[in-house]
Design a protein around this motif. Structure first.
Motif, PDB file in Angstrom:
ATOM      1  N   MET A   1       0.838  -1.177   0.000  1.00 28.15           N
ATOM      2  CA  MET A   1       0.000   0.000   0.000  1.00 28.15           C
ATOM      3  C   MET A   1       0.883   1.240   0.000  1.00 28.15           C
ATOM      4  SD  MET A   1      -2.988  -0.818   2.682  1.00 28.15           S
ATOM      5  CE  MET A   1      -3.746  -2.401   2.704  1.00 28.15           C
ATOM      6  N   THR A   2       0.349   2.297  -0.510  1.00 39.04           N
ATOM      7  CA  THR A   2       1.073   3.557  -0.493  1.00 39.04           C
ATOM      8  C   THR A   2       0.226   4.597   0.207  1.00 39.04           C
ATOM      9  OG1 THR A   2       0.171   4.193  -2.631  1.00 39.04           O
ATOM     10  CG2 THR A   2       2.282   3.034  -2.639  1.00 39.04           C
ATOM     11  N   ASP A   3       0.901   5.632   0.676  1.00 38.79           N
ATOM     12  CA  ASP A   3       0.187   6.721   1.326  1.00 38.79           C
ATOM     13  C   ASP A   3      -0.544   7.523   0.268  1.00 38.79           C
ATOM     14  OD1 ASP A   3       1.562   5.810   3.533  1.00 38.79           O
ATOM     15  OD2 ASP A   3       3.071   7.378   3.433  1.00 38.79           O
ATOM     16  N   GLU A   4      -1.627   8.133   0.673  1.00 35.98           N
ATOM     17  CA  GLU A   4      -2.394   8.980  -0.223  1.00 35.98           C
ATOM     18  C   GLU A   4      -2.524  10.357   0.399  1.00 35.98           C
ATOM     19  OE1 GLU A   4      -6.181   7.326  -1.332  1.00 35.98           O
ATOM     20  OE2 GLU A   4      -5.386   5.302  -1.229  1.00 35.98           O
ATOM     21  N   ILE A   5      -2.128  11.359  -0.337  1.00 35.20           N
ATOM     22  CA  ILE A   5      -2.293  12.734   0.111  1.00 35.20           C
ATOM     23  C   ILE A   5      -3.601  13.238  -0.482  1.00 35.20           C
ATOM     24  CG2 ILE A   5      -1.319  15.050   0.123  1.00 35.20           C
ATOM     25  CD1 ILE A   5       0.459  12.983   1.510  1.00 35.20           C
ATOM     26  N   LEU A   6      -4.482  13.716   0.356  1.00 34.02           N
ATOM     27  CA  LEU A   6      -5.781  14.190  -0.096  1.00 34.02           C
ATOM     28  C   LEU A   6      -5.875  15.688   0.116  1.00 34.02           C
ATOM     29  CD1 LEU A   6      -7.810  11.356   1.556  1.00 34.02           C
ATOM     30  CD2 LEU A   6      -7.139  11.511  -0.818  1.00 34.02           C
ATOM     31  N   ASN A   7      -6.549  16.348  -0.801  1.00 34.77           N
ATOM     32  CA  ASN A   7      -6.751  17.794  -0.694  1.00 34.77           C
ATOM     33  C   ASN A   7      -5.436  18.456  -0.295  1.00 34.77           C
ATOM     34  OD1 ASN A   7      -7.930  20.287  -0.638  1.00 34.77           O
ATOM     35  ND2 ASN A   7      -9.013  19.988   1.283  1.00 34.77           N
ATOM     36  N   MET A 114      -8.414  18.695  10.163  1.00 34.75           N
ATOM     37  CA  MET A 114      -7.907  17.793   9.137  1.00 34.75           C
ATOM     38  C   MET A 114      -7.784  16.393   9.736  1.00 34.75           C
ATOM     39  SD  MET A 114      -3.832  18.280   8.670  1.00 34.75           S
ATOM     40  CE  MET A 114      -3.825  16.671   7.943  1.00 34.75           C
ATOM     41  N   PHE A 115      -7.730  15.405   8.855  1.00 35.33           N
ATOM     42  CA  PHE A 115      -7.734  14.010   9.292  1.00 35.33           C
ATOM     43  C   PHE A 115      -6.486  13.281   8.809  1.00 35.33           C
ATOM     44  CE2 PHE A 115     -12.048  15.413   9.435  1.00 35.33           C
ATOM     45  CZ  PHE A 115     -12.572  14.793  10.551  1.00 35.33           C
ATOM     46  N   VAL A 116      -5.998  12.389   9.665  1.00 36.58           N
ATOM     47  CA  VAL A 116      -4.939  11.454   9.321  1.00 36.58           C
ATOM     48  C   VAL A 116      -5.575  10.079   9.432  1.00 36.58           C
ATOM     49  CG1 VAL A 116      -2.728  10.460   9.999  1.00 36.58           C
ATOM     50  CG2 VAL A 116      -3.101  12.941  10.182  1.00 36.58           C
ATOM     51  N   GLU A 117      -5.790   9.420   8.290  1.00 37.39           N
ATOM     52  CA  GLU A 117      -6.398   8.087   8.304  1.00 37.39           C
ATOM     53  C   GLU A 117      -5.310   7.033   8.258  1.00 37.39           C
ATOM     54  OE1 GLU A 117      -9.260   5.053   5.790  1.00 37.39           O
ATOM     55  OE2 GLU A 117      -9.025   7.102   5.071  1.00 37.39           O
ATOM     56  N   LEU A 118      -5.320   6.151   9.257  1.00 43.27           N
ATOM     57  CA  LEU A 118      -4.413   5.018   9.275  1.00 43.27           C
ATOM     58  C   LEU A 118      -5.159   3.860   8.628  1.00 43.27           C
ATOM     59  CD1 LEU A 118      -3.018   5.379  12.899  1.00 43.27           C
ATOM     60  CD2 LEU A 118      -2.161   6.383  10.768  1.00 43.27           C
ATOM     61  N   PHE A 119      -4.636   3.385   7.488  1.00 46.54           N
ATOM     62  CA  PHE A 119      -5.359   2.344   6.772  1.00 46.54           C
ATOM     63  C   PHE A 119      -4.472   1.120   6.570  1.00 46.54           C
ATOM     64  CE2 PHE A 119      -3.135   4.450   3.352  1.00 46.54           C
ATOM     65  CZ  PHE A 119      -2.867   3.444   2.436  1.00 46.54           C
ATOM     66  N   GLY A 120      -5.136  -0.016   6.431  1.00 49.58           N
ATOM     67  CA  GLY A 120      -4.405  -1.253   6.216  1.00 49.58           C
ATOM     68  C   GLY A 120      -5.335  -2.429   6.054  1.00 49.58           C
ATOM     69  N   VAL A 161      -2.352   7.185   5.596  1.00 46.03           N
ATOM     70  CA  VAL A 161      -1.024   6.613   5.770  1.00 46.03           C
ATOM     71  C   VAL A 161      -1.159   5.118   6.059  1.00 46.03           C
ATOM     72  CG1 VAL A 161       1.163   6.762   7.018  1.00 46.03           C
ATOM     73  CG2 VAL A 161      -0.219   8.824   6.704  1.00 46.03           C
ATOM     74  N   ASP A 162      -0.382   4.342   5.342  1.00 44.88           N
ATOM     75  CA  ASP A 162      -0.360   2.887   5.485  1.00 44.88           C
ATOM     76  C   ASP A 162       0.113   2.534   6.897  1.00 44.88           C
ATOM     77  OD1 ASP A 162       0.278   0.157   5.397  1.00 44.88           O
ATOM     78  OD2 ASP A 162       0.990   0.275   3.326  1.00 44.88           O
ATOM     79  N   LEU A 163      -0.695   1.777   7.627  1.00 42.40           N
ATOM     80  CA  LEU A 163      -0.370   1.456   9.009  1.00 42.40           C
ATOM     81  C   LEU A 163       0.713   0.402   9.145  1.00 42.40           C
ATOM     82  CD1 LEU A 163      -1.821  -1.461   9.797  1.00 42.40           C
ATOM     83  CD2 LEU A 163      -3.831  -0.022   9.817  1.00 42.40           C
ATOM     84  N   THR A 164       1.219  -0.149   8.041  1.00 41.16           N
ATOM     85  CA  THR A 164       2.335  -1.084   8.157  1.00 41.16           C
ATOM     86  C   THR A 164       3.637  -0.348   8.440  1.00 41.16           C
ATOM     87  OG1 THR A 164       2.740  -1.121   5.764  1.00 41.16           O
ATOM     88  CG2 THR A 164       1.275  -2.827   6.670  1.00 41.16           C
ATOM     89  N   ASN A 165       3.636   0.979   8.280  1.00 38.77           N
ATOM     90  CA  ASN A 165       4.784   1.781   8.688  1.00 38.77           C
ATOM     91  C   ASN A 165       4.860   1.798  10.214  1.00 38.77           C
ATOM     92  OD1 ASN A 165       5.704   3.051   6.077  1.00 38.77           O
ATOM     93  ND2 ASN A 165       3.563   3.699   6.066  1.00 38.77           N
ATOM     94  N   THR A 166       6.028   2.060  10.754  1.00 36.89           N
ATOM     95  CA  THR A 166       6.153   2.195  12.201  1.00 36.89           C
ATOM     96  C   THR A 166       5.479   3.493  12.632  1.00 36.89           C
ATOM     97  OG1 THR A 166       8.214   3.461  12.135  1.00 36.89           O
ATOM     98  CG2 THR A 166       8.408   1.030  12.149  1.00 36.89           C
TER      99      THR A 166
END
Length: 180
Positions: A1-7, A114-120, A161-166
């Motif tokens: 997965m990759t991070d996505e920057i929105l707006n 603003m929001f920081v979504e941790l996804f995985g 942001v991909d939650l597989t990151n630390t």
């Protein structure tokens, strides 16, 4: 997965925009939120602390919250965020904020939010949940959270942001986004 920057309009943390770190249970909201708040010199609040005793009991019994259960909780969080901005002390809050309508409700009270979504991957998060003991949020509620989850949309201010990151890497990526 990759991070996505929105707006992805230019951001600067010194402007004092409040931040919600969002996602399903077990994604790392509280850990990342605390670290992000510390890095930004902001206050941190865990939205879980604002659930009512009734909501906690409902979740502890294995029943997911309904929109009717969540709306007053989200309103309390949004009001706290707006108050912190009004005092000149915007904060970072950990809050699931699973649906667009929830985030819209929060932005209606705190427009600069603003929001920081941790996804995985759901399987990865389910595995993580086997290694933690939450006071009232059993792992069996993960399916209902993924069913309700509406990822950040392109017109919402925030970053996924991909939650597989630390946690350190996630905070670093968010800081890069804020200073872009």
């Amino acid at each position: 997965m990759t991070d996505e920057i929105l707006n992805c309009t230019a951001r600067d943390s010194s402007t004092g925009k409040p931040i919600v770190v969002m996602g399903v249970q077990g994604c790392g909201k509280s850990t990342v939120g605390r670290q992000l708040a510390e890095a930004l010199g902001m206050l941190f609040e865990d939205g879980d602390d604002l659930h009512t005793a009734e909501a906690r009991a409902k979740m502890a019994s294995g029943h997911p919250l309904t929109d009717a259960d969540r709306i007053p909780w989200l309103a309390r969080i949004a009001e706290g965020i707006a108050e912190s901005v009004g005092r000149g002390e915007p904060m970072v809050v950990a809050c699931s904020a699973l649906k667009r309508s929830y985030r819209d409700l929060m932005r209606a009270v705190a427009p600069t939010l603003m929001f920081v979504e941790l996804f995985g991957d759901q399987a990865l998060i389910a595995e993580r949940l086997t290694h933690r003991n939450h006071e009232y949020m059993p792992p069996t509620l993960l399916d209902s959270q993924f069913a309700a989850l509406e990822p950040l949309a392109a017109d919402e201010a925030g970053v996924r942001v991909d939650l597989t990151n630390t946690p350190d890497d996630i905070v670093g990526r968010v800081l890069e986004f804020l200073h872009t």
